[in-house]
Design an enzyme around this catalytic site. Structure first.
Site, mmCIF file in Angstrom:
data_model
loop_
_atom_site.group_PDB
_atom_site.id
_atom_site.type_symbol
_atom_site.label_atom_id
_atom_site.label_comp_id
_atom_site.label_asym_id
_atom_site.label_seq_id
_atom_site.Cartn_x
_atom_site.Cartn_y
_atom_site.Cartn_z
ATOM 1 N N HIS A 153 -23.490 95.771 28.527
ATOM 2 C CA HIS A 153 -22.551 96.125 27.464
ATOM 3 C C HIS A 153 -22.904 95.307 26.230
ATOM 4 O O HIS A 153 -23.242 94.123 26.323
ATOM 5 C CB HIS A 153 -21.109 95.854 27.887
ATOM 6 C CG HIS A 153 -20.109 96.195 26.826
ATOM 7 N ND1 HIS A 153 -20.047 97.437 26.236
ATOM 8 C CD2 HIS A 153 -19.147 95.442 26.210
ATOM 9 C CE1 HIS A 153 -19.092 97.451 25.330
ATOM 10 N NE2 HIS A 153 -18.532 96.256 25.291
ATOM 11 N N ILE A 174 -32.329 100.507 39.582
ATOM 12 C CA ILE A 174 -33.742 100.695 39.254
ATOM 13 C C ILE A 174 -33.828 101.369 37.894
ATOM 14 O O ILE A 174 -33.282 102.466 37.695
ATOM 15 C CB ILE A 174 -34.458 101.552 40.315
ATOM 16 C CG1 ILE A 174 -34.424 100.849 41.673
ATOM 17 C CG2 ILE A 174 -35.901 101.830 39.896
ATOM 18 C CD1 ILE A 174 -34.961 101.696 42.809
ATOM 19 N N ASP A 178 -16.050 93.271 19.271
ATOM 20 C CA ASP A 178 -16.509 94.400 20.077
ATOM 21 C C ASP A 178 -15.907 95.690 19.531
ATOM 22 O O ASP A 178 -14.737 95.981 19.759
ATOM 23 C CB ASP A 178 -16.106 94.202 21.542
ATOM 24 C CG ASP A 178 -16.791 95.202 22.460
ATOM 25 O OD1 ASP A 178 -17.364 96.178 21.953
ATOM 26 O OD2 ASP A 178 -16.747 95.007 23.693
ATOM 27 N N SER A 212 -32.224 92.849 51.404
ATOM 28 C CA SER A 212 -32.815 92.817 50.073
ATOM 29 C C SER A 212 -33.403 94.179 49.766
ATOM 30 O O SER A 212 -33.817 94.914 50.669
ATOM 31 C CB SER A 212 -33.883 91.728 49.955
ATOM 32 O OG SER A 212 -34.965 91.990 50.835
ATOM 33 N N TRP A 217 -19.176 109.244 26.993
ATOM 34 C CA TRP A 217 -19.829 108.653 28.155
ATOM 35 C C TRP A 217 -19.775 109.628 29.331
ATOM 36 O O TRP A 217 -18.740 109.755 29.990
ATOM 37 C CB TRP A 217 -19.143 107.349 28.557
ATOM 38 C CG TRP A 217 -19.395 106.208 27.645
ATOM 39 C CD1 TRP A 217 -20.378 105.269 27.754
ATOM 40 C CD2 TRP A 217 -18.659 105.851 26.473
ATOM 41 N NE1 TRP A 217 -20.298 104.361 26.731
ATOM 42 C CE2 TRP A 217 -19.248 104.705 25.915
ATOM 43 C CE3 TRP A 217 -17.551 106.409 25.838
ATOM 44 C CZ2 TRP A 217 -18.768 104.084 24.774
ATOM 45 C CZ3 TRP A 217 -17.077 105.814 24.690
ATOM 46 C CH2 TRP A 217 -17.684 104.661 24.168
#
Length: 690
Positions: free
Chosen positions: A332, A581, A355, A477, A237
């Protein structure tokens, strides 16, 4: 009779048995049957089947690579808790019906038929024949019984699926080839079990424990990652590039991963991330006969100290100082498997969380589960296995602190509602998303949710923070235009004054590139402004984000995090809002020509148009499809200029009939994780009759 050969061989009736046991997709040349259900054997004899009362028939089964376990099968002694068989005679052969108990260990068995004299001497024995015994979700007495044909079709038989990714506000998906019935996969699944630490320490005990899907699924959760055993995958990662290895985003399916692990002498495959770990586990568990589905939890908390709290520290310039080892991941993935829990009180059968992503150790190993989904919903964190960690993944709070130059901290805000939302899986009715959040938690803010928190041991403060007792005058916002990777787009921050007086504040907008698990990859663009917002009005600030701002630092997950922070003038009050985003990626165009039939050549034309304003180098297409084609890489020989189209051609012969999906990935130095898929209806073989 003892001086002459009686048996000439055994016919395992593979095609007949495998069809009845829902394993014909795996193979029709080898015997694969499910426990708790009878299967047939044809015992061929040199003449008429012997009926001498001085002789009897017996079956001997041996389990394990070294025949560690031996089972003597009784003749005509019906007992659902034991192996037994019956015999029907005929001319030149005998038909044996063999019955297995629904709680017997799964595995690779060898079988021999014996002719035994009345005094117990073995007069004749057939050569051993091998077969696989799997779990049986069609059998009511099996612990994995699933009483719904539609669900069985999806959670056992479907070799293709969707894994949901992206962000809670912009959910995307990636198609996946589970391929649990592909050639050699069943062998590799048992090879995984045979290489577990439990097997290596005590193989006899491990073989007996394979009767229990709780034990086997927990073993698979441990073995899919390679952190502390001979497991399948290593994770990576955000720590540099993937030079010489496969980036997690390039995988289209599980089969290539499993074959690489087996062909490489059980050396771990590099690399995976959460959806890859989950998908490989799903393949293995479905292959073994345990109904399984992939789950995606959006805004998933990684709480490693059990306080149900994820803390983020920022400095006075709103720059993140530390999120520590505890983070909230954009998403996840894990799996759920369906089984009875005889090791728990009544009421906890059904879907169980598993998991395989290596996050925290459980009983000294990197594994997680199985844990009943119902236990998570009810806050029963004492249930086996790993309930506190899973409960936090869907329920933890996020607290944001501002660290001042003198080292003191000010709480900015507490987010109690965003963790654990839009929990998703593929619908059994097609390629649609099914929301299963209600199976994991009660509605946010409800009285029942508070009750569950208290039961789970959460410290609920009865004295609200100062920031929570006062209704803020300004609201924030964040919106954005359609964000297409390779283009410029606007981020719009709206500041609304809900009070009756004008308000003054300093606004800071920052955008950074992150990985899906919230690792910082680079700053993109920022902006500051001093605002005066009239009462009951809205003021907008626009941050223009150009490709030059994000192109060099955006991760393979294509995520930009925007943080807007308002500091009220003359007040020690800060309002903060965060949004992710997801950059929209192009799709590959796939056109297939030719007769879509087994063993008939078809040709796929795969086209990519470079959407970036930069040249792409080292391009490679990766193609695969269950029943269609093994994983195949097609390098692009030349660089791809901005706006240029490139088409590659690939011919193959489908191997199995039915509805099949062809999956394609494109990667290059600057553009990664571009996907495409197409569905083919493959007909069976065509024969030219004379």
């Amino acid at each position: 009779m003892a001086d002459q050969c009686v048996f000439s061989g055994v016919d395992l009736c593979c095609q007949l048995n495998n069809s009845a046991h829902h394993t014909e997709e795996i193979d029709t040349e080898r015997l694969l049957v499910r426990r708790g259900q009878s299967f047939a054997l044809a015992l061929r004899c040199t003449g008429n089947a012997p009926r001498d009362p001085n002789y009897s028939y017996s079956l001997v089964l041996r389990l394990g690579e070294c025949n560690q376990e031996t089972v003597k099968v009784s003749y005509r002694q019906w007992d659902p808790a034991k192996w037994w068989f019956s015999v029907q005679g005929g001319q030149g052969e005998m038909l044996l019906s063999v019955y297995s108990p629904p709680d017997t260990p799964i595995g690779k068995y060898s079988l021999a038929v014996l002719l035994v004299s009345s005094d117990g001497h073995i007069m004749e024995e057939t050569a051993p024949e091998s077969f696989y015994l799997l779990y049986n979700p069609w059998c009511k007495a099996d612990a994995v019984y699933l009483p719904n044909d539609v669900h069985l079709k999806e959670y056992i038989m479907n070799e293709n699926g969707l894994i949901y990714q992206g962000d809670a506000d912009e959910i995307t998906y990636r198609p996946w080839n589970f391929g649990q019935f592909e050639e050699d996969v069943v062998d590799i699944c048992f090879e995984i079990l045979d290489n577990s630490n439990s097997t290596l320490k005590n193989p006899e005990m491990d073989l007996q424990n394979r009767a229990d899907p709780v034990y086997v699924s927990r073993t698979i959760s441990c073995m899919v990652n390679a952190n502390d055993d001979r497991g399948v995958l290593l994770g990576k990662w955000g720590e540099g590039d993937y030079h010489g290895c496969v980036p997690p985003t390039r995988w289209n399916g599980s089969v290539d991963i499993l074959r690489r692990w087996s062909d490489g002498g059980t050396r771990p495959v590099r690399y995976g991330q959460c959806w890859v770990f989950a998908a490989v586990a799903c393949t293995v568990l479905r292959c073994l006969g345990i109904p399984t589905r992939c789950i995606t939890n959006f805004s998933s908390a990684h709480d490693n100290n059990g306080d149900l709290l994820i803390e983020t520290l920022v400095d006075e310039d709103n720059k993140c100082i530390s999120r520590g080892s505890e983070k909230v991941w954009n998403f996840h993935c894990w799996v759920e498997s369906w089984m009875a829990r005889k090791d728990l009180p009544d009421g906890y059968d059904g879907w169980q969380v598993l998991d395989p992503t290596p996050q925290e150790k459980s009983d000294g190993m990197y594994c997680c589960g199985p844990c009943p989904v119902r236990a998570i919903r009810e806050g029963e964190v004492g249930m086996k296995y790993d309930a506190p960690f899973i409960f936090a993944e869907v329920n933890a709070d996020q607290t944001y602190w501002r660290v001042h130059k003198d080292g003191t901290r000010t709480k900015i805000f507490v987010d109690k509602t965003s963790v654990g939302c839009n929990i998703s899986t593929k619908s059994v009715y097609g390629d649609q998303r099914e929301d299963v959040t209600a199976l994991y938690k009660y509605p946010e803010g409800s009285a029942k949710e508070r009750e569950v928190f208290e039961k789970a041991g959460r410290r609920v403060s009865h004295q609200p923070d100062e920031n929570e007792t006062q209704r803020p005058q300004l609201k924030l916002s964040i919106k954005n235009e359609e964000a297409v990777y390779g283009t410029d787009f606007d981020i719009i921050v709206e500041v609304q004054n809900v009070g009756n007086k004008e308000a003054r504040a300093d606004l800071t907008i920052k955008s950074v590139a992150i990985t899906y698990n919230s690792l910082h990859r680079g700053d993109c663009q920022s902006k500051s402004a001093r605002l005066t917002v009239p009462a009951q009005k809205v003021q907008k600030e626009v941050l223009r984000l150009r490709y030059d701002h994000y192109g060099a630092c955006v991760s393979e997950h294509h995520t930009i995090r925007v943080t807007a922070s308002l500091k009220m003038n003359n007040k020690n009050e800060v309002i903060q809002k965060e949004a992710n985003i997801q950059l929209k990626m192009p799709k590959l165009n796939i056109k297939v020509t030719g007769e879509a039939a087994v063993d008939q050549k078809v040709t796929a034309y795969i086209t990519l148009k470079n959407p970036l304003p930069v040249t792409l180098k080292n391009g490679v297409f990766t193609v695969e499809g269950a029943g269609l084609i093994r994983t195949t890489e097609i390098p692009v020989p030349n660089a791809i200029q901005p706006g240029e189209e490139v088409t590659v051609k690939l011919s193959f012969k489908p191997m199995r009939y039915g509805m099949r999906k062809l999956l394609v990935d494109f990667d290059s130095d600057r553009l990664m994780d571009v996907k495409g898929e197409t569905t083919l209806m493959i007909r069976g073989k065509r024969y030219n009759w004379p």
